[in-house]
Design a protein around this motif. Sequence first.
Motif, PDB file in Angstrom:
ATOM      1  N   GLY A 569      37.624  42.236  43.233  1.00 35.07           N
ATOM      2  CA  GLY A 569      38.167  41.150  44.039  1.00 35.07           C
ATOM      3  C   GLY A 569      38.300  39.930  43.157  1.00 35.07           C
ATOM      4  O   GLY A 569      38.897  39.983  42.078  1.00 35.07           O
ATOM      5  N   SER A 570      37.711  38.814  43.559  1.00 36.59           N
ATOM      6  CA  SER A 570      37.774  37.589  42.744  1.00 36.59           C
ATOM      7  C   SER A 570      36.538  37.426  41.868  1.00 36.59           C
ATOM      8  O   SER A 570      36.350  36.393  41.233  1.00 36.59           O
ATOM      9  N   THR A 571      35.689  38.463  41.858  1.00 34.50           N
ATOM     10  CA  THR A 571      34.455  38.390  41.072  1.00 34.50           C
ATOM     11  C   THR A 571      34.684  38.930  39.665  1.00 34.50           C
ATOM     12  O   THR A 571      35.044  40.103  39.496  1.00 34.50           O
ATOM     13  N   PRO A 572      34.453  38.108  38.604  1.00 32.43           N
ATOM     14  CA  PRO A 572      34.611  38.604  37.231  1.00 32.43           C
ATOM     15  C   PRO A 572      33.364  39.383  36.812  1.00 32.43           C
ATOM     16  O   PRO A 572      32.231  38.924  37.022  1.00 32.43           O
ATOM     17  N   GLU A 573      33.572  40.585  36.226  1.00 34.06           N
ATOM     18  CA  GLU A 573      32.442  41.418  35.810  1.00 34.06           C
ATOM     19  C   GLU A 573      32.617  41.797  34.343  1.00 34.06           C
ATOM     20  O   GLU A 573      33.623  42.392  33.956  1.00 34.06           O
ATOM     21  N   LEU A 574      31.615  41.423  33.543  1.00 31.01           N
ATOM     22  CA  LEU A 574      31.623  41.787  32.133  1.00 31.01           C
ATOM     23  C   LEU A 574      30.745  43.020  31.956  1.00 31.01           C
ATOM     24  O   LEU A 574      29.525  42.965  32.166  1.00 31.01           O
ATOM     25  N   TYR A 575      31.378  44.137  31.585  1.00 29.99           N
ATOM     26  CA  TYR A 575      30.637  45.385  31.360  1.00 29.99           C
ATOM     27  C   TYR A 575      30.160  45.424  29.910  1.00 29.99           C
ATOM     28  O   TYR A 575      30.946  45.194  28.979  1.00 29.99           O
ATOM     29  N   ILE A 576      28.868  45.698  29.726  1.00 25.80           N
ATOM     30  CA  ILE A 576      28.262  45.640  28.391  1.00 25.80           C
ATOM     31  C   ILE A 576      27.648  46.999  28.072  1.00 25.80           C
ATOM     32  O   ILE A 576      26.744  47.479  28.777  1.00 25.80           O
ATOM     33  N   ILE A 577      28.161  47.634  27.012  1.00 23.54           N
ATOM     34  CA  ILE A 577      27.618  48.938  26.587  1.00 23.54           C
ATOM     35  C   ILE A 577      27.217  48.854  25.108  1.00 23.54           C
ATOM     36  O   ILE A 577      27.111  49.844  24.408  1.00 23.54           O
ATOM     37  N   GLU A 578      27.007  47.660  24.634  1.00 19.78           N
ATOM     38  CA  GLU A 578      26.617  47.422  23.241  1.00 19.78           C
ATOM     39  C   GLU A 578      25.101  47.254  23.220  1.00 19.78           C
ATOM     40  O   GLU A 578      24.569  46.255  23.713  1.00 19.78           O
ATOM     41  N   PRO A 579      24.325  48.246  22.689  1.00 20.06           N
ATOM     42  CA  PRO A 579      22.861  48.210  22.802  1.00 20.06           C
ATOM     43  C   PRO A 579      22.202  46.904  22.366  1.00 20.06           C
ATOM     44  O   PRO A 579      21.256  46.435  23.000  1.00 20.06           O
ATOM     45  N   PHE A 714      31.840  48.457  48.601  1.00 18.33           N
ATOM     46  CA  PHE A 714      31.575  47.780  47.339  1.00 18.33           C
ATOM     47  C   PHE A 714      32.848  47.269  46.676  1.00 18.33           C
ATOM     48  O   PHE A 714      32.897  46.167  46.157  1.00 18.33           O
ATOM     49  N   PHE A 715      33.899  48.108  46.693  1.00 14.61           N
ATOM     50  CA  PHE A 715      35.145  47.699  46.030  1.00 14.61           C
ATOM     51  C   PHE A 715      36.217  47.244  47.020  1.00 14.61           C
ATOM     52  O   PHE A 715      37.384  47.150  46.665  1.00 14.61           O
ATOM     53  N   LYS A 716      35.809  46.991  48.250  1.00 16.64           N
ATOM     54  CA  LYS A 716      36.773  46.443  49.203  1.00 16.64           C
ATOM     55  C   LYS A 716      36.875  44.942  48.995  1.00 16.64           C
ATOM     56  O   LYS A 716      35.862  44.271  48.775  1.00 16.64           O
ATOM     57  N   THR A 717      38.086  44.433  49.103  1.00 17.63           N
ATOM     58  CA  THR A 717      38.279  42.986  48.979  1.00 17.63           C
ATOM     59  C   THR A 717      37.659  42.299  50.194  1.00 17.63           C
ATOM     60  O   THR A 717      37.924  42.689  51.341  1.00 17.63           O
ATOM     61  N   ASP A 886      28.828  31.865  36.512  1.00 20.02           N
ATOM     62  CA  ASP A 886      29.207  32.741  37.625  1.00 20.02           C
ATOM     63  C   ASP A 886      29.822  34.079  37.189  1.00 20.02           C
ATOM     64  O   ASP A 886      30.360  34.825  38.016  1.00 20.02           O
ATOM     65  N   LEU A 887      29.727  34.373  35.899  1.00 23.02           N
ATOM     66  CA  LEU A 887      30.168  35.685  35.421  1.00 23.02           C
ATOM     67  C   LEU A 887      29.084  36.710  35.744  1.00 23.02           C
ATOM     68  O   LEU A 887      27.893  36.442  35.603  1.00 23.02           O
ATOM     69  N   TYR A 888      29.492  37.864  36.203  1.00 22.70           N
ATOM     70  CA  TYR A 888      28.550  38.963  36.445  1.00 22.70           C
ATOM     71  C   TYR A 888      28.439  39.785  35.169  1.00 22.70           C
ATOM     72  O   TYR A 888      29.451  40.117  34.557  1.00 22.70           O
ATOM     73  N   LEU A 889      27.201  40.134  34.795  1.00 21.90           N
ATOM     74  CA  LEU A 889      26.964  40.971  33.624  1.00 21.90           C
ATOM     75  C   LEU A 889      26.484  42.338  34.109  1.00 21.90           C
ATOM     76  O   LEU A 889      25.445  42.440  34.758  1.00 21.90           O
ATOM     77  N   ILE A 890      27.255  43.383  33.801  1.00 23.10           N
ATOM     78  CA  ILE A 890      26.949  44.736  34.299  1.00 23.10           C
ATOM     79  C   ILE A 890      26.624  45.632  33.118  1.00 23.10           C
ATOM     80  O   ILE A 890      27.458  45.817  32.221  1.00 23.10           O
ATOM     81  N   ILE A 891      25.429  46.197  33.129  1.00 21.66           N
ATOM     82  CA  ILE A 891      25.060  47.179  32.107  1.00 21.66           C
ATOM     83  C   ILE A 891      25.161  48.559  32.762  1.00 21.66           C
ATOM     84  O   ILE A 891      24.312  48.923  33.586  1.00 21.66           O
ATOM     85  N   PRO A 892      26.217  49.333  32.447  1.00 23.42           N
ATOM     86  CA  PRO A 892      26.351  50.674  33.058  1.00 23.42           C
ATOM     87  C   PRO A 892      25.474  51.681  32.301  1.00 23.42           C
ATOM     88  O   PRO A 892      25.786  52.085  31.189  1.00 23.42           O
ATOM     89  N   ILE A 893      24.386  52.066  32.910  1.00 21.76           N
ATOM     90  CA  ILE A 893      23.379  52.905  32.237  1.00 21.76           C
ATOM     91  C   ILE A 893      23.981  54.245  31.810  1.00 21.76           C
ATOM     92  O   ILE A 893      23.727  54.734  30.710  1.00 21.76           O
TER      93      ILE A 893
END
Length: 1486
Positions: A569-579, A714-717, A886-893
């Motif tokens: 939606g309008s939420t920015p999510e930074l996906y981080i897979i760099e150990p 979860f992914f609904k606007t 207000d950036l979301y930081l997501i670590i996808p395990i």
Amino acid sequence: MNSMASNLTVLLTGSLCLYLLISLITNFLQKYWFTPLRIQRVMNLQGIKGPSYKFIHGNNKETLKMMKEAESKPIATLSHDILPRVQPHIYSGLKSYGKCYLSWRGTIPELYITEPELVKELLKSNDGSGAFPKRTSRERKKIEEDFVFKLIGDGLVTAEGQKWAKQRKLANYAFHGESLKNMTPAMIASVETMLERWKQFEGKEIEVFQEFRLLTSEVISRTAFGSSYLEGEKIFDMLRKLAVLVNKSFFKTKLPPLISKFWKTADSIEADKLVKGIHNLVMKMVKKREEKVISGEANTFGTDFLGLLLKSFHDPDKNNRLSVQDLVDECKTFYLAGQETVNSALGWTVLLLAIHPEWQEKARKEVIEVFGNQNPHSEGIGKLKIMTMIIYETLRLYTPATNVVRRVENEVQIGKLILPADLHLIIQIRALHHDPDTWGDDVHLFKPERFAEGIAKATNFNAGTYLPFGLGPRSCVGMSFALTEIKTALSMILQRYTISLSPTYSHAPWLLVTLMPQHGIQVMLHPLLGHFLVHTTIRKPPHSNKTKVHPHIYSRIKSYGKCHLSWRGSTPELYIIEPEIVKELLKSNDGSGVFPKRTSRERKIKNEEDFVLKLLGDGLVTSQGEKWARQRKLANYAFHGESLKRMTPAVIASVETMLKRWRQFEGKEIEVFQEFRLLTSEVISRTAFGSSYLDGEKIFDMLKRLSALAGRNFFKTKLPPVISKFWKTADSIESNKLVKGIHDSIMEMVKKREEKVFSGEANNFGTDFLGLLVSSFHDPDKNNRLSVQDLVDECKTFYLGGQETVNNTLAWTVLLLAIHTEWQEKARKEVFEVFGNQNPHSEGIGKLKIMTMIINETLRLYPTANNIVRKVEDEAQLGKLILPADLYLIIPILALHHDPETWGDDVHHFKPERFAEGIAKATKFNAASYIPFGLGPRSCVGMSFAMTEIKTALSMILQRYSISLSLTYSHAPSVIVSLQPQHGIQKYWFTPLRIQRVMNLQGIKGPSYKFMHGNNKETLKMIKEAQSKPMATMSHDILPRVHPHIYSWLNLYGKCYLSWKGSMPELYITEPELVKELLKSNDGSGAFPKFTSRERKNNEEDIGLKLVGDSILTSQGQKWAKLRKLANYAFHGESLKSMTPAMIASVETMIEKWKQFEGKEIEVYQEFRLLTSEVISRTAFGSSYLEGEKIFDMLGKLAVLAKRNIFKTKLPPVISKFWKTGDTIESDKLVKGIHDSVMKMVKKREEKVFSGEANSFGTDFLGLLLKSFHDPDKNNRLSVQDLVDECKTFYLAGQDTVNSALAWTVLLLAIHTEWQEKARKEVIEVFGNQNPHSEGIGKLKIMTMIIYETLRLYTPVTTIARRVENEVQLGKLTLPADISLFVQITALHHDPKTWGDDVHVFKPERFAEGIAKATKFNAATYLPFGLGPRSCVGMSFAMTEIKIALSMILQRYTISLSPTYRHAPSLLVALQPQHGIQVTLHSLYN
């Protein structure tokens, strides 16, 4: 003189011409008449018969006619008796003339031999030359127009003598021993390419014959010619076209050579072009190989088949050298034979495995035992005994090659026969393979066990009876190659898939070069495990879950790298897979400060639409700062050290309870995910909350539902807050109810604990987690005190986290142990070394090193947590990145755990040995690359608790059981709260799969359940196709048209099978004994009701139920008994007699109208619709058709809607309550309209009584209903709805069923005029020219026989339905609750086991001695009016009406069938003719 010389010249020239003409005619007659007659006579005198020779054509015309007819339709059943379809002329010849017979292909005499001793003598020591060559010396001189020669040339198949010996030696070298071993990797690579393509068809239909065409083309191209299918594609294509021309011209009469030299057919010209094209392409490929050697790029021509050919082509010795034509012919031969034969064998083997799943399972088990999950290898292929048996039996039933051909060079003796020169000898392999004298009465059955002790024992040591690869010196050189390829392909398929036959498969074996399926082989692929492949050529093993679980993350990592930005939606999510960045983010971060769990801005806004917050609240997982520190301290105390030791007995007791329940499943399939759900729910309830799963069941259930809502949204606007405050979605409303319900249930549990302390029953709140929470809740220090909401949130968090994570880890670990049995054995061995047969204990749990490795590897491949989330409070630096607020930081395990840079190229393999030296060594001392329990201060507080529970449970399971994976398992990891098997939606997945499994284990098969839709799509497709055209003949075998899905599945799965109408399981029963048990003493309630109690609560959208309501047809118990008693009185005995005049009057009105159609065509189905509507209106409702016309019309429309919706997938009730389809809205209008019309008629009758115009409501059916409606006794009184429902039922059933029976009877009498005459004669004898009367009706014996036979062939009602209320036994079957039982009347009435081979023939004489004798005293085989207490109440009424109408028609008319009639039986409410029944009326009075 000149004149004389001139005359002499003319005379000589004329004489010469005459001589030449006579010679020509003599030679022509010799070839086309005298020689064939001489050969025929010679063979006849030796007892060899056959169809007579026809001038020039031989037997070609009748052969082509038989073949055309056989190929025009598929085999009706899945029979393996295929000779009548594939080679009907040979089948007919063998049947008529014996095992050896003579037939004629044009002028060519062909002796068909299926006598094993003669076969053996002919082939055993014959190399295709000498007395019985492949071609005679005379044939070799004239081969220009021989299409077969154009196809394969003078290659290995047709060559003879020294040339053949040289070619055979070369081929032997290429396709045996070490050469064959070297080919295995190319075969495997080709199969892998095919299987990669198959992924898109998982769970869907695939046509495998064409797939195997590509595969076998690729294999022969790689192995024999060092190229690929794409390079040889044109050659394959032209060879196939040439094969079609061969097939087309084979039985065509050939032009005499003199003509064919100067005039060529279009086929001959086309064949020559193809031959030239193939020659050029082969030579192009040869030149390419030669150039490599000439240029020095290669040292030799290669060791493959093409290389050996080229070596021979360039041999310095002229005697050994191959010519250009020989080289081309050999390539053609091996391109064709190396592809076609294996393609055919593979296709038919897969068909047979799809039909016989028990053999499929045996083969799979053997493959897993020999190869495990590894690719096949040469050593193992030789050990596949069961697979060899299956292939041998396939080659017996569906042998690719059909004939072995030899010629007679000069007159010769074989056995006792003297064979003339130029006779063709055809050994018919298929007939030999289907000979009951060799193979027994079960010759047409698939029984691989015949070959359990090898071919010799199977054939009673008679080599001449089994020839899939020929016999003697000229047996197939590629046999070992073919078997290796087939076994390799089948092994790799069986490792990955179970195969079931698609309902669209049409059984039509057909001959081109080899035996092939005319319409393909359609099967359904069901993956055993997901074998994921990346887009390069590197193979990933089964546990690559990123593409399935997080396809969006997987895709973006590939496209944008290890750190990427996306938008929810309008939420920015930074996906981080760099150990390194992960480590910096988590290592010293407690979820507050710069990177909090939630920003201060988020915490100020109460987000009512945040479903995750509703699920977890502000508990330990989401809180931060001081609050988190306090909660963490409390949880640390509860789940570590001594507290943990005290929990072990409760864990053991819970596991013991589960294992006790498992005893009933020993040797059977069990679904462990749900089992572990119960176990982990029980464990967390006991250890943390001092209760049990039953006490907390409601909480678990509500949390589960709330989890599903969170996942779905979860992914609904999201709606803007200003809107969502005033307008809430259905999910939001539902989630709020669940949050409140959970809150109330937890507080009820808390109050219970408090009361024990306040009442003095307990000294403290307890030392478990709930006790610590309640103590903190009552803490005198306000700063340390928990609020009510905090207490509830903590309980929610630990109910959910303590159950979900352990549940999932346990389930995935068991899956991996079931797949990797070697690790299961290692773990078991360790468990016994540590605990023996005793229960686990705390000291021993720490010693389970192998089990720890296995669990760690499971958590790597299938981590229970999906992501770790942090937010950016204010602009901050992380590594080299400047991150905005207000950036979301997501670590996808999952992505970290499946990163090949950390874990290597075998990242997706299950390899517990990675953790042999601990986690640090496995991760190369990079803690951030493995975080199943998180990292840093906020790592999971329950880690030790979870590991203890998992180890305890696994130890106790391994002490008692070995575990293997069930075939029904579908690999579909999915995310709800944590990673779990996707197929966990109870109604639409687990329940159907459970029921399917329960029935399969009892031998009840059927088409596989498809999510939500069941089998609706294929059912609708079959019905649509069947009803798109009328039946081709006037056959009474109507089931394939009326119920094509039932017909198809009865043939595939037997007399009882399970299918799916949406998520509703339907057991179709056509086994008379089960039918009798079900119906004989069943009144539609009790164990087998018409509707279950659960259905009755939720039937608003059932259009079928709207049609008849809760009437005598559908009601049960006391209500049904009351309605039945009332109907019995209305339609029997004296009541019935009093109806006869009204019936006669109605028929007279119809016949009066018919006078205008005398000598013309009339459509009787609509006529009988009006008649039967009039009769039921007069007799039951005291009115007329015109008065009830609207009711009939609306019922008809409602019936159409019911039919249209029967196989439509229904909307879930939660949706259908708020959103109705167009058909639902229309049906509601019709129901209301019918209700109003019936009540209008009721009011009219009531008014007559209330006004004094009538003394009573009447004695007809409506009168009896009204009397009951006004009954003073409430217990006997009918409601308004009951009254309306009964009227609807009798309007519908009283008209539709009689209409149907009358129409089909008239059709049959119009076709079978002899029975029409017999019936007429009887009617005249009984009634003369008078109207029928009650006494005479009972004397119409012939008419009764005719009606009974009509009701057998064209029964109006085709199905009787019951349900299963609770689990119950029927015969030997244990039926689960909520299964629908369908007794298929049409199938019972058309069963040859009951009615004989003439089952589809109209033979009223079957019933000459009554129904009991006709059915061999088995009442359950004939059910036109049902059986038992709920048999049709209107039977006598219907029979009386039919007999009266037929009697009065037969007294006046003879009936013949109109040429415009199209035979198209179709089902609405009753069986009806889709296009009407057109007959011609011939008046007897004229």
